[in-house]
Design an enzyme around this catalytic site. Sequence first.
Site, PDB file in Angstrom:
ATOM      1  N   SER A 277      -1.518  -3.556   3.598  1.00  0.00           N
ATOM      2  CA  SER A 277      -2.818  -3.110   2.999  1.00  0.00           C
ATOM      3  C   SER A 277      -3.903  -3.408   4.081  1.00  0.00           C
ATOM      4  O   SER A 277      -3.847  -4.291   4.943  1.00  0.00           O
ATOM      5  CB  SER A 277      -2.986  -4.053   1.685  1.00  0.00           C
ATOM      6  OG  SER A 277      -4.370  -4.107   1.645  1.00  0.00           O
ATOM      7  N   LYS A 283       0.303  -7.985   1.843  1.00  0.00           N
ATOM      8  CA  LYS A 283       0.998  -6.617   1.008  1.00  0.00           C
ATOM      9  C   LYS A 283       2.076  -6.103   1.972  1.00  0.00           C
ATOM     10  O   LYS A 283       1.841  -6.037   3.142  1.00  0.00           O
ATOM     11  CB  LYS A 283       0.037  -5.597   0.829  1.00  0.00           C
ATOM     12  CG  LYS A 283      -0.679  -6.141  -0.540  1.00  0.00           C
ATOM     13  CD  LYS A 283      -0.237  -6.214  -1.614  1.00  0.00           C
ATOM     14  CE  LYS A 283       0.176  -4.591  -2.270  1.00  0.00           C
ATOM     15  NZ  LYS A 283      -1.167  -3.936  -2.833  1.00  0.00           N
ATOM     16  N   GLU A 290       6.884   5.670  -2.710  1.00  0.00           N
ATOM     17  CA  GLU A 290       5.601   6.277  -3.533  1.00  0.00           C
ATOM     18  C   GLU A 290       5.311   7.707  -3.341  1.00  0.00           C
ATOM     19  O   GLU A 290       5.117   8.562  -4.186  1.00  0.00           O
ATOM     20  CB  GLU A 290       4.579   5.557  -3.318  1.00  0.00           C
ATOM     21  CG  GLU A 290       4.582   3.995  -4.036  1.00  0.00           C
ATOM     22  CD  GLU A 290       3.532   3.195  -3.661  1.00  0.00           C
ATOM     23  OE1 GLU A 290       2.511   3.585  -3.498  1.00  0.00           O
ATOM     24  OE2 GLU A 290       3.711   1.964  -3.494  1.00  0.00           O
TER      25      GLU A 290
END
Length: 458
Positions: A277, A283, A290
């Site tokens: 991130s 992260k 996704e």
Amino acid sequence: MAKMWAGVTAGKTDPIADDFNSSLRFDRRMFRQDIAGCIAHAQMLASTGIIDPEEGELLTEGLAGILEDLESGKLPFDGSCEDIHMFVEQELTARIGETGKKLHTARSRNDQVALDLRMYLRTERDEISVLIRDLLQVLTDLAEAHKETIMPGYTHLQRAQPVSFGHYLMAYAMMLLRDLDRLKDWKKRANVSPIGCCALAGTTYPTDRQLEAELLGFDAVAPNSMDGVSDRDFVVELLGVLSMLMMHLSRLSEELILWSSWEFRFVSFSDAYTTGSSIMPQKRNADMAELVRGKTGRVYGELMALLTTLKGLPLAYNKDMQEDKEGVFDACDTVKMCLRILAPMLASMSVRKENMLRAAQQGFINATDLADYLTRKGLPFRSAYKLSGQLVALCMEKGTVLEELPLETYRQFSGLFENDLYEAIDLKTCMEKRTSEGGTSVASVEKQIAMVRKELSE
Ligand code: ARG
């Protein structure tokens, strides 16, 4: 320059209309198919005596030269051409002169575009099939390595019964096997040649459609010329098959996203396939999965778009049909990208067996086996089910699990319980004993793997 179709009209159109009408920017990717179709057409025209043999040769050589120059990038696409068919013909005539103008005898862009698209999608189908096989290979290898790895199987996303990770993965392999089969089946209906249907009604020239179809690797010719030029079932059907494939990849991706989350921690992806991130340093996101899940929407959309485009069209060709290409091209590109990313991502992922086992130990997923134990001892299943439920409730109350509950406690519920109950509810036993056909036992998973491998070896 005057339009190739200038006749009744002077061929002067507003540049905005030209731009709106043009499909070259996307149909140029069918240049190989277009030229192959042109060459076969020239050969057919020569072999039937519609043109002279020397003319046939001249056309063939000219077309081969264009192909070479397009492949090498030496020849740029002329943006002023309406489509790939016009471009090839214009370039041919520029190269070989008047004879070039004979190529369009006994054909139309209507049968030409239907031909090109069928040939283009045939190749796409082949490539997609190879990529599905690659992914199947990864899935079966992984399943082989994890045919004894215990994890909770879920229903309603609630821990349900123990399964092996290998069994889980093979469920996805079965989906892909069906996708492969659907693609195989698609070809039976799609590999039919429309060339020679001409504009819509056939032709007065003594053409040989069979010969042209054979030269281009088709199994049959379209038996009705009006259907031949206006049939786009093969595009819709491929989009349907690809939508289903994407639905499978999306479900797999959803699992990968869940499994790699901190809540599950069943797998972790190699750095090569995770992203961080820009603000949260801790992260590790499963962006690739996704994106596969997200891109599924566009493939479904392309299926819907084409069905909608076609629904009101009268026979035969209508320009609406030019809208058939971008969607299916995008769908094929998307599917290939997704397959290409999932295979190495799965192959390089680490499987955290300890976390899978821990999750399996915590959800009373052997409660069915406890009931089955009592059933084997003569209690009707419904009563056994009820007793098991009461024991689970007791465990929850005491903060323990079925494996830890002492025999005396069990015997307060039923005299049928004996020491062998612990073996019966051991997670490994629960998994191993599910030897019914297609169940999660090691032998069953091995059988599934063998089945897929056999298919892959063909
Ligand atoms: N570019 C057209 C298409 O993609 C080719 C066929 C055009 N035919 C016609 N009569 N305008 O569908």
